[in-house]
Write a protein that holds these residues in place. Structure first.
Motif, PDB file in Angstrom:
ATOM      1  N   ILE A  96       0.823  -1.198   0.000  1.00 28.19           N
ATOM      2  CA  ILE A  96       0.000   0.000   0.000  1.00 28.19           C
ATOM      3  C   ILE A  96       0.863   1.255   0.000  1.00 28.19           C
ATOM      4  O   ILE A  96       0.595   2.218  -0.745  1.00 28.19           O
ATOM      5  CB  ILE A  96      -0.945  -0.010   1.221  1.00 28.19           C
ATOM      6  CG1 ILE A  96      -1.954  -1.162   1.088  1.00 28.19           C
ATOM      7  CG2 ILE A  96      -1.675   1.318   1.347  1.00 28.19           C
ATOM      8  CD1 ILE A  96      -2.885  -1.293   2.269  1.00 28.19           C
ATOM      9  N   ALA A  97       1.906   1.268   0.819  1.00 28.88           N
ATOM     10  CA  ALA A  97       2.749   2.452   0.910  1.00 28.88           C
ATOM     11  C   ALA A  97       3.450   2.744  -0.410  1.00 28.88           C
ATOM     12  O   ALA A  97       3.498   3.892  -0.870  1.00 28.88           O
ATOM     13  CB  ALA A  97       3.776   2.276   2.031  1.00 28.88           C
ATOM     14  N   SER A  98       4.000   1.703  -1.044  1.00 28.34           N
ATOM     15  CA  SER A  98       4.726   1.913  -2.301  1.00 28.34           C
ATOM     16  C   SER A  98       3.790   2.342  -3.422  1.00 28.34           C
ATOM     17  O   SER A  98       4.125   3.230  -4.226  1.00 28.34           O
ATOM     18  CB  SER A  98       5.472   0.630  -2.693  1.00 28.34           C
ATOM     19  OG  SER A  98       4.556  -0.443  -2.880  1.00 28.34           O
ATOM     20  N   ILE A  99       2.608   1.745  -3.501  1.00 28.59           N
ATOM     21  CA  ILE A  99       1.653   2.122  -4.546  1.00 28.59           C
ATOM     22  C   ILE A  99       1.178   3.562  -4.332  1.00 28.59           C
ATOM     23  O   ILE A  99       1.044   4.338  -5.290  1.00 28.59           O
ATOM     24  CB  ILE A  99       0.465   1.146  -4.558  1.00 28.59           C
ATOM     25  CG1 ILE A  99       0.923  -0.236  -5.054  1.00 28.59           C
ATOM     26  CG2 ILE A  99      -0.664   1.672  -5.437  1.00 28.59           C
ATOM     27  CD1 ILE A  99      -0.153  -1.298  -4.994  1.00 28.59           C
ATOM     28  N   ALA A 100       0.931   3.931  -3.078  1.00 28.87           N
ATOM     29  CA  ALA A 100       0.508   5.303  -2.792  1.00 28.87           C
ATOM     30  C   ALA A 100       1.596   6.304  -3.173  1.00 28.87           C
ATOM     31  O   ALA A 100       1.318   7.345  -3.787  1.00 28.87           O
ATOM     32  CB  ALA A 100       0.152   5.444  -1.314  1.00 28.87           C
TER      33      ALA A 100
END
Length: 419
Positions: free
Chosen positions: A158-162
């Motif tokens: 989630i963090a990397s995609i965001a």
């Protein structure tokens, strides 16, 4: 020498690359400290020492690679992610019971740096690809998914995609701002040129027109020509040195400001043939055409053009056919009302349709004259005007009162015009 302005494009990605560089160094040191603190728990510590030595050398040697987007190549990203995945998969070999106690992997949180490099370089799609491989490697290393493992994997994804999505938005906003600054600089330069031309060339042309009209004879013809050139030059200055269309879009890469240039011959005053030859207006990608640029060359001492301040965008075939119909209407004005007749062109954009009205102050058309002309084989209005509009799904209405001039109203529905 004219002063030229330089548009400086500031990068919003550079701080992210600097932060990533610091993150990789700090997490490499963290991985070494974690290994040292739990050294006695490893069954094969030499595996951890070998991997962390490689990781330290790789991290320090590749710092220039994560300094900017140009240095961070696809090959580097692939090797960097392979190092991270290798460290994850080597963890059970160094500590057989690591998966039972839910201990950290050899690279620990350094792995997230590789995923973040994908996110900053290629956006959220690249981040999703890299985080999926990291998730699969963690699941293989643990043997069976646990709550903590799933939590960590989901957090990285989630963090990397965001972050990847934020980078894409920032990159598109940066490009939009840079284009807006370039347009603003070009506008200021055009205004400066307009002032210089107004103070010199336009005033001379206006004086020649006035003096020629006062002297009469051949000088009057020269004055008329000077007046036409004055109007043409004013139109050129007000619309830019090159006719352009700037339209806002919202494609996948974000809002863009596109500039489309057209051949000088497009929509010339030669009538329908000039408009038909406007193939250059199609553009390489079939981009929409600003109808104003096709009608602007008609403006002169005998023809007044009133247009909206915003671009009037139509599909290239529709714009050419509508401009050709206007040319045909102006030809009829010159042919039947005389060279001295005044004509007015009004362009209206109503969103769902575009309306162009051509009006003159000629003697008008006697009742039944159009039907008689069609019977005699002269099909100018029927074919050149009504036929073109009918093919576009539009209409052409002709209103003429003897002694009060003629008005031709051309309507093109925008939905059908784009089809």
């Amino acid at each position: 020498m004219a002063k030229r302005e330089r548009v400086i494009r500031m990068s919003v990605e550079l701080p992210l690359w600097r932060a990533l560089t610091a993150y990789r160094v700090l997490t490499m040191l963290y991985a070494v400290l974690v290994f040292v603190s739990e050294y006695r728990d490893f069954e094969r510590p030499w595996v951890g020492i070998a991997f962390l030595s490689v990781l330290a050398v790789w991290t320090l040697a590749t710092l220039p690679r994560v300094a900017n987007a140009a240095s961070c190549t696809k090959r580097f990203l692939g090797v960097d992610l392979a190092v991270a995945l290798t460290g994850i998969l080597l963890t059970p070999l160094a500590d057989t019971d690591a998966h039972l106690v839910n201990g950290p992997t050899l690279p620990t949180i350094w792995t997230a740096g590789s995923v973040l490099a994908y996110a900053i370089k290629g956006g959220w799609r690249w981040a999703a690809f890299a985080s999926s491989l990291v998730a699969a490697a963690n699941l293989v290393e643990r043997g069976s998914p646990t709550r903590d493992t799933l939590h960590n994997v989901l957090l990285v994804c989630i963090a990397s995609i965001a972050i990847g999505y934020v980078v894409e938005v920032a990159r598109a906003s940066e490009a939009t701002l840079a284009r807006a600054l370039e347009i603003e600089a070009a506008t200021r330069e055009r205004e400066r040129l307009a002032r210089d031309i107004h103070d010199s060339v336009l005033q001379v042309l206006a004086m020649v027109q006035r003096r020629g009209t006062a002297l009469g004879g051949e000088a009057a013809e020269l004055g008329r020509m000077a007046g036409e050139q004055e109007v043409a030059l004013r139109t050129l200055v007000s619309s830019g040195l090159v006719p352009t269309t700037r339209a806002s879009e919202d494609p996948a890469l974000g809002a863009l400001v596109r500039t489309v240039e057209y051949d000088d011959a497009v929509g010339g005053a030669d009538g329908a043939d000039g408009a038909d030859g406007a193939d250059g207006a199609d553009g390489a990608d079939g981009a929409e055409v600003d109808l104003r640029t096709l009608l602007a060359p008609h403006a002169g001492s005998r023809v007044s053009l009133a247009e909206p301040g915003a671009p009037v965008l139509l599909a290239p075939p529709a714009a050419r056919e509508l401009a050709a119909a206007v040319s045909a209407a102006l030809d009829n004005v010159r042919r039947h009302a005389g060279e001295s007749a005044q004509a007015w062109i009004l362009v209206e954009d109503w969103g769902d349709e575009v309306i162009v009205t051509v009006r003159d102050d000629g003697p008008g058309i006697p009742e039944g004259r159009l039907a008689q002309a069609e019977g005699e084989g002269r099909m100018g209005v029927a074919l050149s005007i009504r036929g073109r509009l009918r093919d576009l799904g539009g209409t052409a209405e002709l209103i003429s009162v003897p002694g009060q001039g003629t008005e031709v109203e051309l309507k093109v529905p925008r939905g059908k015009a784009k089809a």
